[in-house]
Design an enzyme around this catalytic site. Sequence first.
Site, PDB file in Angstrom:
ATOM      1  N   SER A   1       0.831  -1.209   0.000  1.00 39.60           N
ATOM      2  CA  SER A   1       0.000   0.000   0.000  1.00 39.60           C
ATOM      3  C   SER A   1       0.861   1.253   0.000  1.00 39.60           C
ATOM      4  O   SER A   1       2.039   1.216   0.354  1.00 39.60           O
ATOM      5  CB  SER A   1      -0.904   0.023   1.240  1.00 39.60           C
ATOM      6  OG  SER A   1      -1.711  -1.116   1.281  1.00 39.60           O
TER       7      SER A   1
HETATM    8  N1  SAH Z   1      -0.536  -4.739   3.616  1.00 41.14           N
HETATM    9  C1  SAH Z   1       0.436  -5.371   2.764  1.00 41.14           C
HETATM   10  C2  SAH Z   1      -0.121  -6.015   1.516  1.00 41.14           C
HETATM   11  C3  SAH Z   1      -1.362  -5.450   0.903  1.00 41.14           C
HETATM   12  S1  SAH Z   1      -1.886  -6.287  -0.564  1.00 41.14           S
HETATM   13  C4  SAH Z   1       1.509  -4.386   2.383  1.00 41.14           C
HETATM   14  O1  SAH Z   1       1.249  -3.185   2.389  1.00 41.14           O
HETATM   15  O2  SAH Z   1       2.603  -4.834   2.056  1.00 41.14           O
HETATM   16  C5  SAH Z   1      -3.069  -7.399   0.130  1.00 41.14           C
HETATM   17  C6  SAH Z   1      -2.482  -8.701   0.603  1.00 41.14           C
HETATM   18  O3  SAH Z   1      -3.579  -9.503   1.038  1.00 41.14           O
HETATM   19  C7  SAH Z   1      -1.768  -9.514  -0.480  1.00 41.14           C
HETATM   20  O4  SAH Z   1      -0.479  -9.817  -0.073  1.00 41.14           O
HETATM   21  C8  SAH Z   1      -2.625 -10.774  -0.629  1.00 41.14           C
HETATM   22  O5  SAH Z   1      -1.845 -11.924  -0.928  1.00 41.14           O
HETATM   23  C9  SAH Z   1      -3.292 -10.847   0.728  1.00 41.14           C
HETATM   24  N2  SAH Z   1      -4.540 -11.614   0.789  1.00 41.14           N
HETATM   25  C10 SAH Z   1      -5.641 -11.533   0.002  1.00 41.14           C
HETATM   26  N3  SAH Z   1      -6.578 -12.412   0.404  1.00 41.14           N
HETATM   27  C11 SAH Z   1      -6.078 -13.053   1.489  1.00 41.14           C
HETATM   28  C12 SAH Z   1      -6.560 -14.084   2.367  1.00 41.14           C
HETATM   29  N4  SAH Z   1      -7.769 -14.647   2.204  1.00 41.14           N
HETATM   30  N5  SAH Z   1      -5.770 -14.495   3.360  1.00 41.14           N
HETATM   31  C13 SAH Z   1      -4.527 -13.968   3.553  1.00 41.14           C
HETATM   32  N6  SAH Z   1      -4.007 -13.014   2.760  1.00 41.14           N
HETATM   33  C14 SAH Z   1      -4.774 -12.551   1.742  1.00 41.14           C
END
Ligand code: SAH
Length: 282
Positions: free
Chosen positions: A117
Amino acid sequence: MRSCPTLTAYGRHYCAPPRRLVSLTFTSLHRHNSAQFLNFSLFTAFRSPFSRMEQFQTGTGLTGNKAMVENLKRFGVISSKKVAKVMEALDRGLFVPAGSSAYADTPLPIGYNATISAPHMHAMCLQLLEDKLQPGMRALDVGSGTGYLTGCFALMVGAEGRVVGVDHIPQLVDMSIKNVEKSVAASLLQKGSLSLHVGDGRKGWGEFAPYDAIHVGAAASEVPHALLDQLKPGGRMVIPVGTYFQELKVIDKSEDGSIKARTETSVRYVPLTSRVEQTGGF
Ligand code: SAH
């Protein structure tokens, strides 16, 4: 009239944005294979003078991560001293793919149809959760991705606290552990007050529940029950909710267990979904 810090960028004068930003983060709707989520905010696109901040002089002689935080402070995004200190300490450059604009106020692709993000979203979520990220408290970061925000949580709660990051992409979890190991949060990982796990975050992480703070970094169509159950009475959850139009919800559980929710702002995050749905089976 309130004083307005200005900066000239691309020949235009900019003024500090209002405290309550309307942050719309657009996501490419291509979901499969080579598709990249292009996650950025209206705030970033139209209001932020520092979306390419590494190209600008801050006037303070600061560069890189420090300049990023300084600009977030200067433009009213960061008001908390503790959040500023933590974001200064944890170098975002260690968490993004090599060659990306680590210190620009923009989300960046990290592979697997996911993004890290934008810094202003991280700052906003840290501030919304700050009271529940006091030393010794417990936090869960669902969709931990690069591990950057999970690392910030760990620095907030310290060695006496417990922070858990969960992501369903094993390669991202491996990468997040390597990222944290390079950072000032490494000792917290080593000592076990911070851990990063592979799992379906919609189920939370029961092992260390209940949590004072829960952050969800991907948009849920509705708030998962397991996460509400794992929120401590008196705790707070910050979660984007919706599909195309999404709202960043702040959910407070009172001591008697009742739930109150409010909308902080409009956002666009990648979906909280299944691994297959996110990666198209790859
Ligand atoms: N907050 C993090 C990543 C944001 S992107 C940062 O800023 O680095 C959203 C993340 O949610 C991704 O890495 C994706 O793999 C994860 N995601 C999506 N659905 C998910 C689920 N059901 N369980 C665990 N992770 C999930």
